[in-house]
Design an enzyme around this catalytic site. Structure first.
Site, PDB file in Angstrom:
ATOM      1  N   GLU A 263      36.736  34.488  32.689  1.00  0.00           N
ATOM      2  CA  GLU A 263      37.019  35.135  33.697  1.00  0.00           C
ATOM      3  C   GLU A 263      39.028  35.129  33.274  1.00  0.00           C
ATOM      4  OE1 GLU A 263      39.073  33.010  36.720  1.00  0.00           O
ATOM      5  OE2 GLU A 263      37.737  32.559  38.195  1.00  0.00           O
ATOM      6  N   CYS A 297      44.703  31.923  39.093  1.00  0.00           N
ATOM      7  CA  CYS A 297      43.721  33.031  38.695  1.00  0.00           C
ATOM      8  C   CYS A 297      43.867  33.906  39.903  1.00  0.00           C
ATOM      9  CB  CYS A 297      42.638  33.255  37.714  1.00  0.00           C
ATOM     10  SG  CYS A 297      41.059  31.760  38.227  1.00  0.00           S
TER      11      CYS A 297
END
Ligand code: ADP
Length: 526
Positions: A263, A297
């Site tokens: 990720e 994120c």
């Protein structure tokens, strides 16, 4: 050689006893040699140190984890489930301690720290409850019903490597390890050098819940040395961090044809329609942009608002941002904490100054707050950001968002998709409109009438980045099965799949063709 016990210290008096109690038992690799100092961003003080591991430490960690994994893979699902359900309870019971240490290492506000606690408990319960359902051998349909019996098996891969960043040291430090371990794997993990203690405590709670100690090996140290060695030794790599590092690691594991889940970065958009409740939306946008000081994120860094609503939204949003409470307290009410490091402050300042120099208008923020602590920076809202400003397209990873009016939702979608990233997105609109818009946005997750939390917490639904935001997924069945090797075992029964030996090949071809045709017509073939 037995790995030596963890060496670390000194720590502030309040934490020393608890941390020592927890970590002197942790088997982590020997730590003679270089130290990595761990800083409390609230004050800039050093709170302790861990040693900097070497490639040999990593090799040794894999030897221990591999040995332990050989027994662990035979532990029945029911036993594994019990351990992770106990861990769930331990995490909730120790929430204050966990929040303390997360805040101490990262400088985030307490509510953002508690998000990590909830996330880990959610993960532990979900995979404990579902591990057997997802991994037990499954009957599969074969080419010829009855004459062949087929099953799919899932075997653990061996020892998974995990490399994690500093922004969510609990959620990312152990969240992805839960499915890896419950699937029957061992783990060698490198927490970020600035947040090792949170990971140590989290795994200590897992040991207390009954996980065999040697199965998990934590090696602290530099990304290049320790992280690189993990990528060179693991049977699968789970990485969370920047796109730049994600590409390096992807190449590295690709050379060995080892599975990889990552990720990476994002430049996450929010689209706001004309038909929203302005107050509800403004509140959600504050949460979406400034949770964890924007060092997240999936947080929102650009907001596209339909023109008729733009002024009202801007006014309500900016007012709420101005009213936010900033500070270094361990209380539950402070809305935003510090940035995590001097590097982070420098990066955020660089992006904002660049945009402002090129003509962006500051609606609020855009300044450091050394009066609160060395790395504090005000939540910042910009508008009229010119095309050549770096933060238009690059991820800031800080408390900075820009607003832009769009003529309609289609323009919003177009702008949202005009990026190399595709991690998360948000749409505020009436549900009917929002579900329609949502599917056109190229993101791995999308939250409707929320910034990111609702999609992240939907643990049964896999999420991962599209484009340069990642490969593979976490959460859901996929987040567990990725840590296993699928095996197709099929038994041919009663006769050979090639037909009786006495049958001519010509007759076989005719029979098989007729059988295929009939099977399709009667819908008895898969
Ligand atoms: P961030 O900017 O969020 O720190 P990074 O991708 O630089 O993102 O770091 C995320 C994690 O990856 C950290 O634990 C870091 O130590 C590790 N890391 C950094 N560079 C490498 C590398 N070349 N190989 C392996 N791990 C690395």
């Amino acid at each position: 050689m037995m790995p030596k016990r963890l060496k670390m210290g000194p720590l502030p008096a309040d934490f020393e006893q608890e941390l020592r109690g927890l970590t002197t038992n942790a088997r982590i690799n020997h730590l003679d040699g270089d130290r990595v100092e761990v800083e409390a961003p609230f004050t800039g003080e050093t709170i302790g140190w861990v040693a900097s591991g070497s490639e040999d430490d990593v090799a040794e960690a894999f030897r221990f984890a591999r040995r332990a994994q050989k027994s662990w893979e035979h532990v029945p699902f029911g036993e594994r489930r019990k351990i992770f359900r106990r861990f769930h309870d331990q995490v909730l019971r120790n929430r204050e301690l966990l929040c303390d240490i997360i805040q101490l290492e990262t400088g985030k506000n307490r509510a953002s720290a508690f998000d990590e606690v909830l996330d880990v408990a959610n993960n532990a319960r979900y995979y404990a409850n579902n591990v057997e359902k997802f991994l037990k051998p499954e009957k599969r349909r074969s080419a010829l019903p009855i004459v062949a019996k087929s099953r799919e098996y899932h075997h653990p891969l061996g020892v998974v490597g995990q490399i994690t960043p500093w922004n969510y040291p609990l959620a990312l430090g152990i969240g992805d390890a839960i499915p890896a371990l419950i699937a029957g794997n061992g783990l060698v993990a490198k927490p970020d050098s600035s947040t090792p203690f949170t990971a140590l405590i989290a795994f200590e709670l897992l040991f207390k819940a009954g996980l065999p100690r040697d199965l998990v090996q934590l090696v602290t140290g530099s990304g290049r040395v320790v992280g690189g060695a993990i990528a060179d030794n693991c049977d699968f790599l789970m990485f969370t961090g920047s796109t730049a590092t994600g590409k390096i690691l992807g190449e590295q594991v690709g050379r060995r044809l080892v599975g990889y889940s990552a990720e990476l970065g994002g430049k996450n958009p929010m689209i706001i329609a004309n038909d929203v409740d302005i107050n509800y939306t403004a509140r959600g946008a504050v949460d979406a942009c400034f949770s964890n000081s924007g060092q997240l994120c999936v947080s929102i860094e650009r907001i596209y608002v339909e023109r008729a609503t733009f002024d009202d939204f801007q006014h309500a949003f900016v007012q709420r941002v101005k009213d936010m409470t900033l500070g270094s307290g361990f209380n539950w009410e402070t809305q935003m904490g510090s940035l995590a490091s001097a590097n982070q402050l420098e990066t955020v300042r660089k992006y904002v100054d660049d945009a402002v120099e090129k003509g962006a208008r500051v609606l609020t923020g855009a300044k450091a707050r050394p009066d609160l602590g060395p790395y504090f920076y005000e939540p910042t809202v910009l508008t009229d950001v010119p095309e050549d400003a770096l933060l238009r397209t690059e991820e800031v990873f800080g408390p900075v968002v820009y607003l832009e009016a769009v003529n309609d939702l289609n323009e919003g979608i177009e702008k949202a998709n005009d990026t190399n990233y595709g991690l998360n997105a948000s749409v505020y609109a009436s549900p009917e409109t929002a579900w329609r818009v949502a599917q056109k946005v190229e993101s791995g997750s999308l939250a409707i009438n929320d910034g990111y939390t609702t999609a992240w917490a939907a643990i049964g639904n896999p999420m991962g980045g599209r484009k340069e935001s990642g490969v593979s997924h976490r959460h859901g069945k996929e987040g567990l099965v990725k840590y296993t090797a699928s095996q197709n075992i099929t038994e041919q029964r009663f006769m050979s799949i090639r037909g009786p030996e006495s049958m001519s090949r010509k007759a076989y071809i005719n029979v098989m063709s007729a059988a295929m045709q009939l099977g399709k017509t009667l819908r008895i073939l898969p």
